[in-house]
Design a protein around this motif. Structure first.
Motif, PDB file in Angstrom:
ATOM      1  N   VAL A 264     -78.576  37.956   8.515  1.00  0.00           N
ATOM      2  CA  VAL A 264     -80.174  38.059   9.200  1.00  0.00           C
ATOM      3  C   VAL A 264     -80.914  39.216   8.823  1.00  0.00           C
ATOM      4  O   VAL A 264     -82.191  39.015   8.652  1.00  0.00           O
ATOM      5  CB  VAL A 264     -79.878  38.405  10.824  1.00  0.00           C
ATOM      6  CG1 VAL A 264     -81.094  38.457  11.536  1.00  0.00           C
ATOM      7  CG2 VAL A 264     -78.812  37.244  11.273  1.00  0.00           C
ATOM      8  N   GLU A 265     -80.276  40.105   8.113  1.00  0.00           N
ATOM      9  CA  GLU A 265     -81.161  41.338   7.425  1.00  0.00           C
ATOM     10  C   GLU A 265     -81.835  40.851   6.487  1.00  0.00           C
ATOM     11  O   GLU A 265     -83.074  41.040   6.051  1.00  0.00           O
ATOM     12  CB  GLU A 265     -80.269  42.571   6.930  1.00  0.00           C
ATOM     13  CG  GLU A 265     -79.779  43.258   8.199  1.00  0.00           C
ATOM     14  CD  GLU A 265     -78.751  44.561   7.604  1.00  0.00           C
ATOM     15  OE1 GLU A 265     -79.402  45.686   7.681  1.00  0.00           O
ATOM     16  OE2 GLU A 265     -77.583  44.183   7.209  1.00  0.00           O
ATOM     17  N   LYS A 266     -81.177  39.888   5.376  1.00  0.00           N
ATOM     18  CA  LYS A 266     -81.910  39.369   4.351  1.00  0.00           C
ATOM     19  C   LYS A 266     -82.895  38.228   4.798  1.00  0.00           C
ATOM     20  O   LYS A 266     -83.991  38.093   4.182  1.00  0.00           O
ATOM     21  CB  LYS A 266     -81.141  38.742   3.286  1.00  0.00           C
ATOM     22  CG  LYS A 266     -80.172  39.719   2.803  1.00  0.00           C
ATOM     23  CD  LYS A 266     -79.042  39.049   1.665  1.00  0.00           C
ATOM     24  CE  LYS A 266     -78.162  40.139   1.196  1.00  0.00           C
ATOM     25  NZ  LYS A 266     -77.207  39.376  -0.026  1.00  0.00           N
ATOM     26  N   PHE A 267     -82.705  37.518   5.815  1.00  0.00           N
ATOM     27  CA  PHE A 267     -83.455  36.509   6.224  1.00  0.00           C
ATOM     28  C   PHE A 267     -84.657  37.041   6.925  1.00  0.00           C
ATOM     29  O   PHE A 267     -85.898  36.465   6.741  1.00  0.00           O
ATOM     30  CB  PHE A 267     -82.824  35.716   7.500  1.00  0.00           C
ATOM     31  CG  PHE A 267     -83.681  34.595   8.080  1.00  0.00           C
ATOM     32  CD1 PHE A 267     -83.821  33.492   7.357  1.00  0.00           C
ATOM     33  CD2 PHE A 267     -84.189  34.689   9.332  1.00  0.00           C
ATOM     34  CE1 PHE A 267     -84.758  32.312   7.928  1.00  0.00           C
ATOM     35  CE2 PHE A 267     -85.056  33.828  10.047  1.00  0.00           C
ATOM     36  CZ  PHE A 267     -85.171  32.456   9.324  1.00  0.00           C
ATOM     37  N   GLU A 275     -81.315  30.596  -0.730  1.00  0.00           N
ATOM     38  CA  GLU A 275     -79.969  30.610  -0.973  1.00  0.00           C
ATOM     39  C   GLU A 275     -79.145  31.924  -1.146  1.00  0.00           C
ATOM     40  O   GLU A 275     -78.101  31.966  -1.218  1.00  0.00           O
ATOM     41  CB  GLU A 275     -79.472  29.752  -2.132  1.00  0.00           C
ATOM     42  CG  GLU A 275     -79.975  28.482  -2.000  1.00  0.00           C
ATOM     43  CD  GLU A 275     -79.648  27.725  -3.100  1.00  0.00           C
ATOM     44  OE1 GLU A 275     -78.480  27.982  -3.866  1.00  0.00           O
ATOM     45  OE2 GLU A 275     -79.870  26.504  -3.368  1.00  0.00           O
ATOM     46  N   SER A 276     -80.075  32.982  -0.648  1.00  0.00           N
ATOM     47  CA  SER A 276     -79.389  34.362  -0.731  1.00  0.00           C
ATOM     48  C   SER A 276     -79.071  34.971   0.611  1.00  0.00           C
ATOM     49  O   SER A 276     -78.129  36.000   0.773  1.00  0.00           O
ATOM     50  CB  SER A 276     -80.525  35.489  -1.414  1.00  0.00           C
ATOM     51  OG  SER A 276     -81.522  35.606  -0.547  1.00  0.00           O
ATOM     52  N   TRP A 277     -79.780  34.268   1.731  1.00  0.00           N
ATOM     53  CA  TRP A 277     -79.474  34.865   3.047  1.00  0.00           C
ATOM     54  C   TRP A 277     -78.366  33.921   3.775  1.00  0.00           C
ATOM     55  O   TRP A 277     -78.026  34.196   4.884  1.00  0.00           O
ATOM     56  CB  TRP A 277     -80.726  34.970   3.834  1.00  0.00           C
ATOM     57  CG  TRP A 277     -81.506  33.456   3.822  1.00  0.00           C
ATOM     58  CD1 TRP A 277     -82.362  33.392   2.777  1.00  0.00           C
ATOM     59  CD2 TRP A 277     -81.602  32.583   4.757  1.00  0.00           C
ATOM     60  NE1 TRP A 277     -83.073  32.067   3.158  1.00  0.00           N
ATOM     61  CE2 TRP A 277     -82.477  31.644   4.128  1.00  0.00           C
ATOM     62  CE3 TRP A 277     -80.429  32.175   5.772  1.00  0.00           C
ATOM     63  CZ2 TRP A 277     -82.500  30.368   4.874  1.00  0.00           C
ATOM     64  CZ3 TRP A 277     -80.884  31.051   6.536  1.00  0.00           C
ATOM     65  CH2 TRP A 277     -81.780  30.280   6.052  1.00  0.00           C
ATOM     66  N   PHE A 278     -77.850  32.784   3.273  1.00  0.00           N
ATOM     67  CA  PHE A 278     -77.030  32.025   3.695  1.00  0.00           C
ATOM     68  C   PHE A 278     -75.767  31.556   2.960  1.00  0.00           C
ATOM     69  O   PHE A 278     -75.701  31.799   1.607  1.00  0.00           O
ATOM     70  CB  PHE A 278     -77.618  30.852   4.359  1.00  0.00           C
ATOM     71  CG  PHE A 278     -77.737  29.676   3.547  1.00  0.00           C
ATOM     72  CD1 PHE A 278     -76.925  28.611   3.183  1.00  0.00           C
ATOM     73  CD2 PHE A 278     -79.022  29.598   2.819  1.00  0.00           C
ATOM     74  CE1 PHE A 278     -77.248  27.704   2.193  1.00  0.00           C
ATOM     75  CE2 PHE A 278     -79.456  28.734   1.828  1.00  0.00           C
ATOM     76  CZ  PHE A 278     -78.535  27.993   1.530  1.00  0.00           C
ATOM     77  N   SER A 279     -74.497  31.328   3.443  1.00  0.00           N
ATOM     78  CA  SER A 279     -73.507  30.868   2.761  1.00  0.00           C
ATOM     79  C   SER A 279     -72.483  30.089   3.595  1.00  0.00           C
ATOM     80  O   SER A 279     -72.668  30.186   4.851  1.00  0.00           O
ATOM     81  CB  SER A 279     -72.667  32.192   2.210  1.00  0.00           C
ATOM     82  OG  SER A 279     -72.446  33.095   3.105  1.00  0.00           O
ATOM     83  N   VAL A 280     -71.682  29.447   3.048  1.00  0.00           N
ATOM     84  CA  VAL A 280     -70.437  28.673   3.812  1.00  0.00           C
ATOM     85  C   VAL A 280     -69.115  29.395   3.627  1.00  0.00           C
ATOM     86  O   VAL A 280     -68.762  29.706   2.626  1.00  0.00           O
ATOM     87  CB  VAL A 280     -70.434  27.270   3.176  1.00  0.00           C
ATOM     88  CG1 VAL A 280     -69.554  26.582   3.971  1.00  0.00           C
ATOM     89  CG2 VAL A 280     -72.001  26.351   3.356  1.00  0.00           C
ATOM     90  N   ASP A 281     -68.852  29.685   4.824  1.00  0.00           N
ATOM     91  CA  ASP A 281     -67.550  30.435   4.764  1.00  0.00           C
ATOM     92  C   ASP A 281     -66.415  29.349   5.103  1.00  0.00           C
ATOM     93  O   ASP A 281     -66.201  28.849   6.031  1.00  0.00           O
ATOM     94  CB  ASP A 281     -67.459  31.360   5.970  1.00  0.00           C
ATOM     95  CG  ASP A 281     -66.066  32.119   6.001  1.00  0.00           C
ATOM     96  OD1 ASP A 281     -65.358  32.117   5.118  1.00  0.00           O
ATOM     97  OD2 ASP A 281     -65.947  33.029   6.826  1.00  0.00           O
ATOM     98  N   ALA A 282     -65.711  28.983   3.949  1.00  0.00           N
ATOM     99  CA  ALA A 282     -64.558  27.906   4.050  1.00  0.00           C
ATOM    100  C   ALA A 282     -63.086  28.621   4.273  1.00  0.00           C
ATOM    101  O   ALA A 282     -62.911  29.316   3.312  1.00  0.00           O
ATOM    102  CB  ALA A 282     -64.596  27.034   2.845  1.00  0.00           C
TER     103      ALA A 282
END
Length: 373
Positions: A264-267, A275-282
């Motif tokens: 949220v800080e980057k968003f 694509e810097s403020w979200f990622s997929v945690d598998a």
């Protein structure tokens, strides 16, 4: 007459029109009637599957509404607040700030091999906000989340929803042709888990983690070229491919234990990078189940020649596997092994196995069994 009945009649009308045109040119071979019956049967199977899936989720929705009065009042207040500010700001934030950067990542990862490039040119979620059916707090949050909420969500887009997906086919298949797909409707329903991690300074919310507690109910209406015409998600072949694609995309990224993580800080920064403020945690599996499919004997004949083309398919949670079909035999030998990941012991792990006969149009079921451990 509901939308489903009208759409079925549309397919019947198209088939009758084509048969009439062929008859007028004396080209109506009996094979045309046979193919027409197969086409209508596949359309019927598609609608039957959609209806059964819808009934299942309707039953889940009714059972989830049995909540305390306080919770009902909280959900009612939340729905009222979202409805009031949906068109003011929430729709624009979700469609333009969140989904538009995320969708290209999904398209790049899960696009079919026939597509070289796919770009979202326009996205508007419509005037209808999502409806929350239940809400509860998870008492023991996982990892380092300060708060975990479980929300029942039901989003059925209004008729003014619109999205345009520009697609470029590969040269070896479609000669590099370009086309546009119009997304005219969407229905998604399921239970969403939201993990929150707070900060002592602005924006006070440091991280947001989102996933579905189980694979959601998802349907959409896609029309090629124009906003009028057939829904391509109903056509045989395309329907099955699209279902598999959506199931894979959801289960590998957005179904627990996998989740979408938003920084949220980057968003909230003045100029967030895509694509810097979200990622997929598998999540990594905690164990594996080894399933070895060896052989079978005295199988039920399902083809006119008294034999079968059997194969075995199975599912454990989001993981699916399938053997190669053995042609023209009642004593198949597969000798295939599958390594299935297990992500939790907190709930029962159910392994469903089914033996099917491979056919040109619709595969026949020869038997099924389930195991719990």
């Amino acid at each position: 007459m509901d939308l489903m009945e009208a759409s079925i009649l549309l397919h019947v009308g198209i088939v009758l029109l084509l048969l009439w045109i062929l008859s007028s040119f004396n080209c109506c071979h009996p094979i045309a009637y046979f193919l027409s019956l197969i086409y209508l049967y596949l359309i019927y199977e598609r609608y039957d599957m959609r209806l059964r899936r819808k009934i299942q989720f309707e039953e889940r929705r009714k059972s989830s509404r049995r909540r305390a009065l306080f919770e009902s009042e909280t959900v009612r207040w939340l729905n009222n607040a979202v409805e009031k500010i949906w068109l003011v700001c929430i729709e624009q934030i979700i469609s333009q700030k969140i989904l538009l950067p995320i969708i290209p990542w999904f398209l790049q990862k899960y696009k079919p091999w026939t597509v070289k490039k796919a770009v979202v040119q326009h996205l508007y979620m419509g005037r209808s906000p999502p409806i929350f059916t239940e809400m509860r707090v998870i008492r023991q949050p996982n990892d380092d989340d300060h708060l975990v909420l479980e929300l029942g969500i039901n989003f059925r887009a209004a008729d003014d929803m619109s999205a345009i997906l520009a697609v470029k086919l590969r040269k070896r298949l479609g000669l590099g042709m370009r086309t546009k797909l119009h997304l005219m409707g969407m229905h998604i329903e399921g239970k969403v888990l939201i993990g929150l991690k707070f900060l002592h300074k602005w924006p006070f919310l440091g991280r947001l983690r989102v996933c579905f507690a189980e694979p959601p109910y998802f349907q959409m209406v896609v029309k090629p070229l124009f906003t009028r015409g057939l829904d391509v998600t109903e056509l045989p072949g395309i329907a099955g491919w699209l279902d598999k694609l959506l199931a894979l995309a959801f289960e590998e990224t957005l179904v627990e234990p996998n989740m979408l993580v938003v920084d949220v800080e980057k968003f909230a920064s003045p100029s967030p990078q895509p694509e810097s403020w979200f990622s997929v945690d598998a999540k990594d599996p905690i164990a594996h189940a080894m399933v070895e499919v060896v052989e079978a004997s005295d199988m039920k004949p399902s083809d006119p020649n008294g034999l079968a083309d059997p194969y075995v398919k199975g599912q454990l949670g989001p993981y699916r596997f399938r053997t190669k079909p053995q042609r023209k035999t009642r004593t198949p030998k597969w000798n295939e092994e599958f390594k299935i990941p297990i992500f939790t012991w907190e709930s029962p792990n159910v392994l469903a196995i089914e033996v099917c006969d491979k056919d040109h149009f619709v595969d026949d079921s020869l038997g099924s069994v389930t195991f719990s451990f």
